[in-house]
Design a protein around this motif. Structure first.
Motif, PDB file in Angstrom:
ATOM      1  N   ARG A 179       0.921   9.528   5.025  1.00 23.82           N
ATOM      2  CA  ARG A 179      -0.401   9.097   5.783  1.00 23.82           C
ATOM      3  C   ARG A 179      -2.048   9.361   5.807  1.00 23.82           C
ATOM      4  NH1 ARG A 179      -1.118  15.725   6.307  1.00 23.82           N
ATOM      5  NH2 ARG A 179      -0.346  16.629   5.730  1.00 23.82           N
ATOM      6  N   ASN A 180      -1.626   9.655   4.174  1.00 20.28           N
ATOM      7  CA  ASN A 180      -3.050   9.224   4.321  1.00 20.28           C
ATOM      8  C   ASN A 180      -2.884   7.791   3.461  1.00 20.28           C
ATOM      9  OD1 ASN A 180      -3.163  12.134   3.869  1.00 20.28           O
ATOM     10  ND2 ASN A 180      -2.890  12.679   1.659  1.00 20.28           N
ATOM     11  N   ALA A 181      -1.867   7.092   3.559  1.00 19.04           N
ATOM     12  CA  ALA A 181      -2.065   5.696   2.588  1.00 19.04           C
ATOM     13  C   ALA A 181      -1.774   5.295   3.763  1.00 19.04           C
ATOM     14  CB  ALA A 181      -1.463   5.247   1.706  1.00 19.04           C
ATOM     15  N   MET A 182      -1.491   5.380   5.519  1.00 16.03           N
ATOM     16  CA  MET A 182      -1.842   4.476   5.962  1.00 16.03           C
ATOM     17  C   MET A 182      -2.763   4.224   6.985  1.00 16.03           C
ATOM     18  SD  MET A 182       0.807   2.987   7.644  1.00 16.03           S
ATOM     19  CE  MET A 182       2.289   3.985   8.275  1.00 16.03           C
ATOM     20  N   PRO A 183      -4.038   4.539   6.571  1.00 13.99           N
ATOM     21  CA  PRO A 183      -5.201   3.381   7.943  1.00 13.99           C
ATOM     22  C   PRO A 183      -5.327   2.581   6.178  1.00 13.99           C
ATOM     23  CG  PRO A 183      -5.118   6.271   7.372  1.00 13.99           C
ATOM     24  CD  PRO A 183      -4.237   5.542   7.032  1.00 13.99           C
ATOM     25  N   ALA A 184      -5.408   2.533   5.376  1.00 14.67           N
ATOM     26  CA  ALA A 184      -5.915   1.955   4.354  1.00 14.67           C
ATOM     27  C   ALA A 184      -4.352   0.594   4.524  1.00 14.67           C
ATOM     28  CB  ALA A 184      -5.632   2.278   3.257  1.00 14.67           C
ATOM     29  N   ALA A 185      -3.357   0.824   5.054  1.00 11.23           N
ATOM     30  CA  ALA A 185      -1.879  -0.492   4.889  1.00 11.23           C
ATOM     31  C   ALA A 185      -2.553  -1.229   6.377  1.00 11.23           C
ATOM     32  CB  ALA A 185      -0.938   0.143   5.126  1.00 11.23           C
ATOM     33  N   GLY A 188      -4.428 -14.085  -3.697  1.00  8.96           N
ATOM     34  CA  GLY A 188      -3.808 -12.585  -4.850  1.00  8.96           C
ATOM     35  C   GLY A 188      -4.759 -11.106  -4.551  1.00  8.96           C
ATOM     36  N   ALA A 189      -5.940 -11.714  -4.538  1.00  8.59           N
ATOM     37  CA  ALA A 189      -7.098 -10.607  -4.198  1.00  8.59           C
ATOM     38  C   ALA A 189      -6.928  -9.046  -3.137  1.00  8.59           C
ATOM     39  CB  ALA A 189      -8.741 -10.781  -3.943  1.00  8.59           C
ATOM     40  N   MET A 190      -6.246  -9.624  -2.816  1.00 13.02           N
ATOM     41  CA  MET A 190      -5.555  -9.430  -1.370  1.00 13.02           C
ATOM     42  C   MET A 190      -4.526  -8.017  -1.602  1.00 13.02           C
ATOM     43  SD  MET A 190      -7.635  -8.449   0.909  1.00 13.02           S
ATOM     44  CE  MET A 190      -6.535  -7.831   1.915  1.00 13.02           C
ATOM     45  N   LEU A 191      -3.644  -8.684  -1.992  1.00 11.06           N
ATOM     46  CA  LEU A 191      -2.152  -8.138  -2.439  1.00 11.06           C
ATOM     47  C   LEU A 191      -2.341  -7.506  -3.667  1.00 11.06           C
ATOM     48  CD1 LEU A 191      -0.950 -10.527  -1.226  1.00 11.06           C
ATOM     49  CD2 LEU A 191       1.485 -10.417  -2.162  1.00 11.06           C
ATOM     50  N   ALA A 192      -3.263  -7.968  -4.664  1.00  7.27           N
ATOM     51  CA  ALA A 192      -3.700  -6.343  -5.438  1.00  7.27           C
ATOM     52  C   ALA A 192      -3.993  -5.381  -4.869  1.00  7.27           C
ATOM     53  CB  ALA A 192      -4.728  -7.365  -6.604  1.00  7.27           C
ATOM     54  N   VAL A 193      -5.099  -5.514  -3.517  1.00  7.39           N
ATOM     55  CA  VAL A 193      -5.861  -4.404  -3.606  1.00  7.39           C
ATOM     56  C   VAL A 193      -5.238  -4.055  -2.854  1.00  7.39           C
ATOM     57  CG1 VAL A 193      -6.975  -5.725  -1.287  1.00  7.39           C
ATOM     58  CG2 VAL A 193      -8.416  -4.125  -3.024  1.00  7.39           C
ATOM     59  N   SER A 194      -4.229  -4.254  -2.348  1.00 10.12           N
ATOM     60  CA  SER A 194      -3.155  -3.671  -1.577  1.00 10.12           C
ATOM     61  C   SER A 194      -2.663  -2.454  -2.088  1.00 10.12           C
ATOM     62  CB  SER A 194      -2.236  -4.465  -0.980  1.00 10.12           C
ATOM     63  OG  SER A 194      -2.351  -5.042   0.339  1.00 10.12           O
ATOM     64  N   LEU A 195      -2.276  -2.644  -3.342  1.00  8.00           N
ATOM     65  CA  LEU A 195      -1.347  -2.100  -4.255  1.00  8.00           C
ATOM     66  C   LEU A 195      -2.337  -0.738  -4.859  1.00  8.00           C
ATOM     67  CD1 LEU A 195       0.685  -4.691  -5.794  1.00  8.00           C
ATOM     68  CD2 LEU A 195       1.518  -2.555  -5.825  1.00  8.00           C
ATOM     69  N   LYS A 196      -3.580  -1.390  -4.912  1.00  7.84           N
ATOM     70  CA  LYS A 196      -5.208  -0.596  -5.636  1.00  7.84           C
ATOM     71  C   LYS A 196      -5.596   0.427  -4.401  1.00  7.84           C
ATOM     72  CE  LYS A 196      -9.012  -1.334  -8.569  1.00  7.84           C
ATOM     73  NZ  LYS A 196      -9.728  -2.154  -8.590  1.00  7.84           N
ATOM     74  N   LEU A 197      -4.672  -0.167  -3.577  1.00  9.15           N
ATOM     75  CA  LEU A 197      -5.707   1.370  -2.357  1.00  9.15           C
ATOM     76  C   LEU A 197      -5.020   2.347  -2.148  1.00  9.15           C
ATOM     77  CD1 LEU A 197      -7.067  -1.392   0.611  1.00  9.15           C
ATOM     78  CD2 LEU A 197      -7.862  -0.123  -1.182  1.00  9.15           C
ATOM     79  N   GLY A 198      -3.197   1.734  -1.937  1.00 11.80           N
ATOM     80  CA  GLY A 198      -2.557   3.080  -2.259  1.00 11.80           C
ATOM     81  C   GLY A 198      -2.085   3.771  -3.546  1.00 11.80           C
ATOM     82  N   ALA A 199      -2.510   3.729  -5.097  1.00 13.71           N
ATOM     83  CA  ALA A 199      -2.514   4.033  -5.597  1.00 13.71           C
ATOM     84  C   ALA A 199      -3.712   4.902  -5.702  1.00 13.71           C
ATOM     85  CB  ALA A 199      -2.637   3.321  -6.604  1.00 13.71           C
ATOM     86  N   ILE A 200      -5.120   4.986  -5.298  1.00 17.71           N
ATOM     87  CA  ILE A 200      -6.493   4.975  -4.972  1.00 17.71           C
ATOM     88  C   ILE A 200      -5.725   6.893  -3.721  1.00 17.71           C
ATOM     89  CG2 ILE A 200      -8.357   5.168  -3.779  1.00 17.71           C
ATOM     90  CD1 ILE A 200      -8.834   2.284  -5.111  1.00 17.71           C
ATOM     91  N   CYS A 201      -5.672   6.172  -2.550  1.00 18.76           N
ATOM     92  CA  CYS A 201      -5.159   7.122  -1.075  1.00 18.76           C
ATOM     93  C   CYS A 201      -3.947   8.261  -1.958  1.00 18.76           C
ATOM     94  CB  CYS A 201      -4.456   6.177  -0.339  1.00 18.76           C
ATOM     95  SG  CYS A 201      -5.524   5.540   0.635  1.00 18.76           S
ATOM     96  N   VAL A 260       1.059  -1.199  -0.451  1.00 17.51           N
ATOM     97  CA  VAL A 260      -0.230   0.225   0.239  1.00 17.51           C
ATOM     98  C   VAL A 260       0.790   1.491  -0.182  1.00 17.51           C
ATOM     99  CG1 VAL A 260      -1.790   1.319   0.864  1.00 17.51           C
ATOM    100  CG2 VAL A 260      -2.012  -0.739   1.040  1.00 17.51           C
ATOM    101  N   LEU A 261       2.325   1.989   1.216  1.00 15.43           N
ATOM    102  CA  LEU A 261       2.178   2.490   1.372  1.00 15.43           C
ATOM    103  C   LEU A 261       3.950   3.104   0.217  1.00 15.43           C
ATOM    104  CD1 LEU A 261       3.631   2.331   4.746  1.00 15.43           C
ATOM    105  CD2 LEU A 261       1.949   3.779   3.839  1.00 15.43           C
ATOM    106  N   LEU A 262       4.452   1.387  -0.624  1.00 18.79           N
ATOM    107  CA  LEU A 262       4.938   1.821  -1.819  1.00 18.79           C
ATOM    108  C   LEU A 262       4.236   2.516  -2.759  1.00 18.79           C
ATOM    109  CD1 LEU A 262       7.501  -0.574  -1.464  1.00 18.79           C
ATOM    110  CD2 LEU A 262       8.048   1.094  -0.514  1.00 18.79           C
ATOM    111  N   ALA A 263       3.100   1.476  -3.242  1.00 16.12           N
ATOM    112  CA  ALA A 263       2.209   2.390  -4.597  1.00 16.12           C
ATOM    113  C   ALA A 263       1.701   3.466  -4.167  1.00 16.12           C
ATOM    114  CB  ALA A 263       0.975   1.384  -4.311  1.00 16.12           C
ATOM    115  N   SER A 264       1.407   3.922  -3.221  1.00 13.18           N
ATOM    116  CA  SER A 264       0.922   5.207  -2.384  1.00 13.18           C
ATOM    117  C   SER A 264       2.459   5.886  -3.427  1.00 13.18           C
ATOM    118  CB  SER A 264       0.618   5.702  -1.281  1.00 13.18           C
ATOM    119  OG  SER A 264       0.746   6.830  -0.964  1.00 13.18           O
ATOM    120  N   ARG A 265       3.709   6.528  -2.561  1.00 15.16           N
ATOM    121  CA  ARG A 265       4.915   7.135  -2.895  1.00 15.16           C
ATOM    122  C   ARG A 265       4.926   6.608  -4.290  1.00 15.16           C
ATOM    123  NH1 ARG A 265       8.746   4.331   1.816  1.00 15.16           N
ATOM    124  NH2 ARG A 265       7.454   4.923   3.600  1.00 15.16           N
ATOM    125  N   LEU A 266       4.721   5.586  -5.296  1.00 14.30           N
ATOM    126  CA  LEU A 266       4.846   5.930  -6.297  1.00 14.30           C
ATOM    127  C   LEU A 266       4.231   6.962  -7.214  1.00 14.30           C
ATOM    128  CD1 LEU A 266       6.133   4.197  -9.162  1.00 14.30           C
ATOM    129  CD2 LEU A 266       4.120   2.881  -9.115  1.00 14.30           C
TER     130      LEU A 266
END
Ligand code: IPE
Ligand code: IPE
Ligand code: MG
Ligand code: MG
Ligand code: MG
Length: 297
Positions: A69-75, A185-198, A57-63
């Motif tokens: 701090r915006n991505a941490m709740p989702a992480a 797979g779904a939980m790993l995929a959504v982690s990256l997706k949430l990072g991007a969304i946040c 989540v955090l690395l996708a958000s940083r990308l």
């Protein structure tokens, strides 16, 4: 537990520490929560996991130049859902395991009812945290919807259900792939997706992260199957050799070890290749992807 060199890199260590601080803060439950239930929740979540999903989540958000701090709740929310799924996965009615993250499983340390309830309580906690702490509100709603779908009856729970139903049964490769994509797979995929969304990036990037995560997620469960065969219990912090004894259908059981390793490597290469447009900015994310197939933990 013996973390790999990547997980010990300064950047990842710092992110993991920040995740642990945030998890700990969200687990400060008020006095309405029975002491034993709070202890069991904390015992399971704060045990030494790899925190792979929150890191994604955090690395996708940083990308996409999002702030941690915006991505941490989702992480934290994805880790809560993941931890609940581990507690329930270990129950006697499911995989019946006694060791997790190098410690007795939740139902062994406490009791079955407490473990079931600790898992139960982590699910709404995940959605409470996201709905309260992700801003603006439309981003929070989107995160809740994506997380609910990934954790729900068609994905994580559906995959777990099919996994249990298919014990000791012949299975086609297609069905096995479908189980792995959903239960893990779904939980790993959504982690990256949430990072991007946040991070507030556009749909194209969000989709790119999801696709990256789908490949990663399948490779992750293939490597989990391989580690159950070839891994070291002390490094893994969980029992090995369980899949065969439980009659689980796994990638190495269906395809053999060499072909499973080849497939996992190919999935990681494809996923890393898909991040090429981002250049060096995606290097830590690519390292984390490669860690998935080289890991021993
Ligand atoms: C284990 O996940 C369960 C699977 C989905 C295979 P992890 O290997 O990420 O477990 P922790 O969080 O590090 O303990
Ligand atoms: C579990 O897969 C996937 C979950 C959703 C928890 P496994 O049953 O193979 O996970 P481990 O090997 O017990 O960690
Ligand atoms: Mg299982
Ligand atoms: Mg299991
Ligand atoms: Mg496993």
């Amino acid at each position: 537990l013996n973390p790999s060199p990547l997980l010990l890199s300064d950047e990842i260590q710092a992110a993991k520490q920040a995740v642990d601080v945030a998890l700990d803060r969200y687990l400060q439950l008020d006095e309405g929560c029975p002491v034993r239930l709070a202890e069991a929740m904390r015992y399971s979540v704060m045990s030494p996991g790899k925190r792979l999903r929150p890191l994604l989540v955090l690395l996708a958000s940083r990308l996409f130049e999002g702030m941690d701090r915006n991505a941490m709740p989702a992480a934290c929310a994805v880790e809560f859902i993941h931890c609940y799924s581990l507690i329930h996965d270990d129950l006697p009615a499911m995989d019946d395991d006694d060791l997790r993250r190098g410690r007795p499983t939740c139902h062994r340390q406490f009791d079955e009812a407490t473990a079931i309830l600790a898992g139960d309580a982590l699910i709404p906690l995940a959605f409470e945290v996201v709905s309260r702490e992700v801003h603006p509100a439309d981003v929070a709603i989107r995160c809740c919807r994506e997380l609910a779908r990934a954790a729900g009856a068609t994905q994580l729970v559906g995959g777990q259900s099919d996994d249990l139903q298919s014990q000791n049964q012949e299975m086609s490769f297609e069905k096995l792939e479908r189980i792995h994509r959903r239960k893990t797979g779904a939980m790993l995929a959504v982690s990256l997706k949430l990072g991007a969304i946040c991070a507030g990036t556009g749909e194209e990037n969000i989709e790119c992260m999801e696709q990256f995560g789908k490949n990663l997620g399948l490779a992750f469960q293939i490597s989990d199957d391989l580690l159950d065969l070839k891994g070291d219990q002390d490094k893994m912090g969980k029992r090995v050799g369980k899949d065969h004894s439980k009659g689980k259908m796994t990638y190495p059981a269906v395809l053999g070890i060499a072909e499973s390793e080849r497939l996992a490597t190919q999935l990681i290469e494809t996923s890393v290749e898909s991040l090429r447009p981002f250049g060096g900015r995606a290097s830590t994310l690519c390292d984390l992807a490669r860690f998935i197939i080289s890991r021993t933990t």
